[in-house]
Design a protein around this motif. Structure first.
Motif, mmCIF file in Angstrom:
data_model
loop_
_atom_site.group_PDB
_atom_site.id
_atom_site.type_symbol
_atom_site.label_atom_id
_atom_site.label_comp_id
_atom_site.label_asym_id
_atom_site.label_seq_id
_atom_site.Cartn_x
_atom_site.Cartn_y
_atom_site.Cartn_z
ATOM 1 N N GLN A 277 -26.163 129.120 -4.123
ATOM 2 C CA GLN A 277 -25.033 129.785 -4.765
ATOM 3 C C GLN A 277 -25.349 131.254 -5.063
ATOM 4 O O GLN A 277 -24.687 131.872 -5.893
ATOM 5 N N GLY A 278 -26.356 131.767 -4.398
ATOM 6 C CA GLY A 278 -26.835 133.107 -4.735
ATOM 7 C C GLY A 278 -25.759 134.179 -4.641
ATOM 8 O O GLY A 278 -25.595 135.007 -5.539
ATOM 9 N N ARG A 279 -25.003 134.169 -3.529
ATOM 10 C CA ARG A 279 -23.997 135.216 -3.365
ATOM 11 C C ARG A 279 -22.882 135.084 -4.401
ATOM 12 O O ARG A 279 -22.404 136.085 -4.942
ATOM 13 N N GLU A 280 -22.497 133.832 -4.694
ATOM 14 C CA GLU A 280 -21.448 133.614 -5.704
ATOM 15 C C GLU A 280 -21.917 134.151 -7.060
ATOM 16 O O GLU A 280 -21.168 134.827 -7.778
ATOM 17 N N LEU A 281 -23.155 133.844 -7.418
ATOM 18 C CA LEU A 281 -23.695 134.336 -8.688
ATOM 19 C C LEU A 281 -23.738 135.860 -8.689
ATOM 20 O O LEU A 281 -23.439 136.509 -9.696
ATOM 21 N N GLY A 282 -24.071 136.439 -7.544
ATOM 22 C CA GLY A 282 -24.075 137.893 -7.422
ATOM 23 C C GLY A 282 -22.682 138.467 -7.678
ATOM 24 O O GLY A 282 -22.521 139.450 -8.409
ATOM 25 N N LEU A 283 -21.665 137.851 -7.069
ATOM 26 C CA LEU A 283 -20.290 138.333 -7.253
ATOM 27 C C LEU A 283 -19.884 138.254 -8.715
ATOM 28 O O LEU A 283 -19.123 139.087 -9.208
ATOM 29 N N GLN A 284 -20.394 137.250 -9.414
ATOM 30 C CA GLN A 284 -20.058 137.092 -10.839
ATOM 31 C C GLN A 284 -20.875 138.026 -11.726
ATOM 32 O O GLN A 284 -20.684 138.061 -12.936
#
Ligand code: 5AD
Ligand code: FES
Length: 349
Positions: A277-284
């Motif tokens: 979920q790295g990219r999702e966490l980055g977006l958040q």
């Protein structure tokens, strides 16, 4: 309460000691994430810009110690795309809605300035409303000028680390932090939208180095900042070095969104590789760009900068569909605009 984070939000700078505290203390992470998300929404809404990445050569004359396509890696199977291959990637990307094409490659002498200019012109001629971004390393200023005249508007060149001693531990002696910085200022001077950036958790990196990176970028004022974790590659001298930490990447993303409210900040493939979920966490946590792969599937596994890179088996359309679902699930929306930096949009009225 006049916290460090609320001061950053109101465009106040912090002291080195304060940045040190933010970079090393768990207690600020929630406030940092919430503030970074709020600032990103203030400036860019919930839009996430997509850039189609075309990795057109993995030949490289450099020997960066961290990188899987370094010249002394005999295990790397080398490839170059032809201009026709590249145009086909763009055609596929255009149909999928991409309006930015990023041409990235190793420093490959086969691609002379003339060839690069021809490719850039061909793309701009066929797709005048699309932006072309180059990411092909250190060049003389005249070369950068020629690509710009041919129609490239953006250039990505991570500074990697602003500290000269640290730079020397990551690179062979013929490369220097000084020349890297010279390139970045040349690019700015010519009028490019410039992307700097660094790996988080690269070998020998300290908190002081990260503070120096922030200070360097405050001076440079880049339009984009690419950050992701260092991830080891099995055929490099850094094969046994530990990977960067998710928490450290997210923390730096949050800080960068606050220090540079209008910057374009990608949730990188390396971040998606280190955690599902790295990219999702980055977006958040302040990120607002993703760069899906448009390279032909036949070459994707060959552009292996670090081990276990994701998205190397998927077709371009699959990758876009997958990302669309991920971005929506994280609470954001894909924008298929060119997605220029706000600074540039304001300049152009
Ligand atoms: N881990 C993470 N990022 C890497 N890069 C190169 N090698 C690695 C690695 N092992 C990054 C560098 C470079 C960008 C194209 O990819 O920061 O600038
Ligand atoms: Fe490429 Fe999921 S983003 S496959």
């Amino acid at each position: 309460m006049n916290t460090m984070i609320s001061r950053l939000r109101t465009a106040h700078d912090l002291s080195d000691a304060e940045f040190r505290t933010l970079l090393t203390t768990d207690a600020y992470d929630t406030e940092l994430r919430e503030a970074a998300d709020a600032v990103r929404i203030e400036h860019y809404g919930r839009d996430v810009y997509l850039r189609g990445l075309i990795e057109f050569t993995n030949y490289c004359k450099n020997d960066c110690l961290y990188c899987g396509i370094r010249r002394s890696n005999r295990e790397a199977s080398r490839y170059r795309l032809t201009q026709e291959d590249i145009m086909e990637c763009c055609a596929e990307g255009y149909v999928l809605g991409y309006r930015t094409f990023v041409l990235q490659g190793g420093e490959d002498a086969y691609f002379t300035d003339e060839k690069i200019c021809r490719i850039v012109s061909a793309i701009r001629e066929k797709y005048p409303e699309c932006a072309v971004t180059l990411s092909i390393g250190e060049k003389p200023k005249e070369s950068y000028q020629a690509y710009f005249t041919a129609g490239a508007a953006r250039y990505l060149l991570r500074h990697e680390t602003a500290d000269p001693q640290h730079y020397a531990k990551l690179h062979p002696s013929e490369l220097s932090a000084e020349n890297r910085k010279r390139c970045l200022y040349d690019l700015k001077d010519i009028g490019y939208q410039v992307g700097a950036g660094l790996m988080i958790g690269s070998p020998y990196q300290t908190t002081e180095h990260l503070i120096a990176d922030i200070r360097f970028m405050q001076d440079l004022q880049p339009d984009m900042i690419g950050i992701g974790p260092f991830l080891p590659h099995k055929d490099t001298p850094f094969r046994d070095k530990p990977a960067g930490e998710l928490k450290a990447v997210l923390r730096m993303l949050g800080i960068l969104r606050l220090v540079f409210p209008e910057v374009l900040l990608p949730a990188t493939t390396a971040l998606g590789t280190m955690h599902p979920q790295g990219r999702e966490l980055g977006l958040q946590t302040g990120a607002n760009v993703v760069m899906p792969n448009l390279s032909p599937v036949s070459v994707r596994k060959k552009y292996m900068l670090y081990d276990n890179k994701i998205c190397t088996g998927e077709e371009s359309a699959q990758c876009k569909g997958c990302l669309e679902a991920r971005i929506e699930a994280a609470g954001y929306h894909i924008s298929m605009q060119r997605g220029d930096a706000l600074r540039v949009r304001k300049q152009n009225g």
